[in-house]
Scaffold this motif. Sequence first.
Motif, PDB file in Angstrom:
ATOM      1  N   ALA A  83      39.567  41.471  59.795  1.00 47.96           N
ATOM      2  CA  ALA A  83      39.690  42.649  60.677  1.00 47.96           C
ATOM      3  C   ALA A  83      39.892  43.917  59.853  1.00 47.96           C
ATOM      4  N   PHE A  84      40.718  43.814  58.820  1.00 41.52           N
ATOM      5  CA  PHE A  84      40.989  44.974  57.957  1.00 41.52           C
ATOM      6  C   PHE A  84      39.689  45.480  57.326  1.00 41.52           C
TER       7      PHE A  84
ATOM      8  N   PRO B 211      36.452  42.075  66.384  1.00 39.68           N
ATOM      9  CA  PRO B 211      37.645  41.525  65.705  1.00 39.68           C
ATOM     10  C   PRO B 211      38.540  40.683  66.612  1.00 39.68           C
TER      11      PRO B 211
ATOM     12  N   PHE C  74      33.276  49.687  59.254  1.00 38.75           N
ATOM     13  CA  PHE C  74      32.832  50.423  60.447  1.00 38.75           C
ATOM     14  C   PHE C  74      33.030  51.935  60.251  1.00 38.75           C
TER      15      PHE C  74
ATOM     16  N   VAL D 194      41.534  36.002  56.281  1.00 38.99           N
ATOM     17  CA  VAL D 194      42.638  36.675  56.974  1.00 38.99           C
ATOM     18  C   VAL D 194      42.471  38.198  56.908  1.00 38.99           C
ATOM     19  N   TYR D 195      41.673  38.675  55.962  1.00 40.61           N
ATOM     20  CA  TYR D 195      41.459  40.124  55.824  1.00 40.61           C
ATOM     21  C   TYR D 195      40.243  40.614  56.613  1.00 40.61           C
TER      22      TYR D 195
ATOM     23  N   TRP E 279      36.991  46.921  60.113  1.00 44.52           N
ATOM     24  CA  TRP E 279      37.215  48.284  60.623  1.00 44.52           C
ATOM     25  C   TRP E 279      37.011  49.337  59.539  1.00 44.52           C
ATOM     26  N   ASN E 280      37.340  48.983  58.298  1.00 40.84           N
ATOM     27  CA  ASN E 280      37.086  49.942  57.209  1.00 40.84           C
ATOM     28  C   ASN E 280      35.590  50.154  56.998  1.00 40.84           C
TER      29      ASN E 280
END
Lengths: 67, 492
Positions: A39-40, A25, A46, A36-37, A43-44
């Motif tokens: 990284a959000f 990220p 992941f 824009v989302y 990680w979810n």
Amino acid sequence: MTLKKQRIFWAVLFVIMILAAFIIPFTPLFRDLTSVYGAFLFWNIFAIVVIVCLGIITAKWGDYDER
Amino acid sequence: MNASTIYLVLFLYFIVGSIIARYARKKLGSGVNDFFLGGRTLGGIIAALTYSATTYSAFMLVGLAGFTYLGGVGALGFELIYLSGLVLVAFFGPRLWLVGKRYNYLTPTEMLGDRYQSKKVAIVSAIAAVIFLIPYSAVQLIGIGALLEGISGGAIPFLAGVGIAAVIAVYWTFTGGLKAVAWTDSLQAAVMLTVAVLSVIFIIYNGFGGLGNMFAQLEARYPAWLTVPGPGFFNIHAFVGLTLPWFFFSLSNPQVSQRLFMPRSLSQMRIMVMGFLIFGFIYTLVSIFWGFSARLLLPDLEVADAATPALLSLDIVPVSIAILVMLGISAAAISTVNSIILTLASMVTRDVFKNFRKDTSEKRELLVGKIFIPLFTVFILAFATLRLDLIAALSVASSAGLLVMVPALIGAFFWKRGTAAAVLASIIIGGGIATALQYSGYYPLGLWPGVWSGLVSTFLFIGVSLLTRPPEHKAEEFLNYLQEELNPKKII
């Protein structure tokens, strides 16, 4: 797959996944390729993959109690 | 918010928890293992809830929400990588559980002492845990004191809030040992999660008209908060420095790793692990949404940790919801503190006291352990009331300091060559470095104390082991036993 190979497989898989969670990220390429989302969502996803993997690994634990 | 209403809610909460603790005591056996480990008979659901309540402290709805307010989505990465640290339990959970039963270990530090055949290892690692966990616990009480003082507009003095939390924690712990802690933790975990989920749904719908609208507003007004490094707080050094030590929490924190001795079977441990993962995933998302909500509704806060108390004082949050959130945060802190008190009491009793008094009977050992419960509570209370800078430094250093236990724990199960001298060197020097760097604020090469303590302790553990003589017979016996138990069932 032998037990030793299974242990190596899961250990290597987890190391790769966790390193990816630390690094990906933060890379400019990731920011360029995702919305824009990014990284959000990354990680979810992941976390969900980790939970599924642990579900698979721990499924064997019940066998121990049947001895 | 009215002080008498808050006192009444806390009193009712104390009464309900005390009834549960008294009931749990009826099911408590009379031995040391019964008091400190629940007789190794915990069911999976209770184990999952106590694991969750112990692990998740007041940090979540205060600190993590503050991190999100300050640094954006990087806080989500930090917390979910922390949650993914449970992969270590996939490898170490069955092993710790098996050796715990076979050798009757009470504490993870007792296991280290026996595996490396050294009383000093058990004593030093137990003392290191005390040094780092007392300030960490004090910060939990400080959090409750500050929260109650803040939401009551100063009507509840800081010391009253700290005292109430300490009394609740020590009473439940002393009443019924681990059984009471586990059962009241279950109540507290249920309160924590239910309150957090309901309140964040309430705020998102009342404040923004829905989750989609909240994200649309974030994208429009604070797009940097949806990326890393984003507004700058979560640069890669800070991200790794914060996250790396906490990734190992399931091994490094003795109040957490001791819980791997407690389930009655491996299938119950599986329920514990999966239950915790689901609890943690939901609780993390809720805390992140809480922080994003504060960023949009209260953009001008000077202190990020004030995001939650400030959010609770908004008109869109009814008083009833605010009181429930206050209760949820208090529950998170108390459930962490009482577990730490119980674990520290067991470690000091078994690893320090009993190593100096070999002929101690089980009855006397239990009595000493029970005496340490109020004693540690007083220590923690004293630390909390001092509010020294050193407490904050030691508390923040706790994850970096406890990380130095990890090389010894990994070596215990996967490296025959590990030695007691190496364990002592890695814990003493690594822990000293973590504390010194945290207190001085000096980060060599930009790397945080947790990174340095991890590197130094690993290097020392390997290096000193290669120069000293390992306990070959014990290592052989210990590891062969695990192979014989795990391999036939293909447990990794």
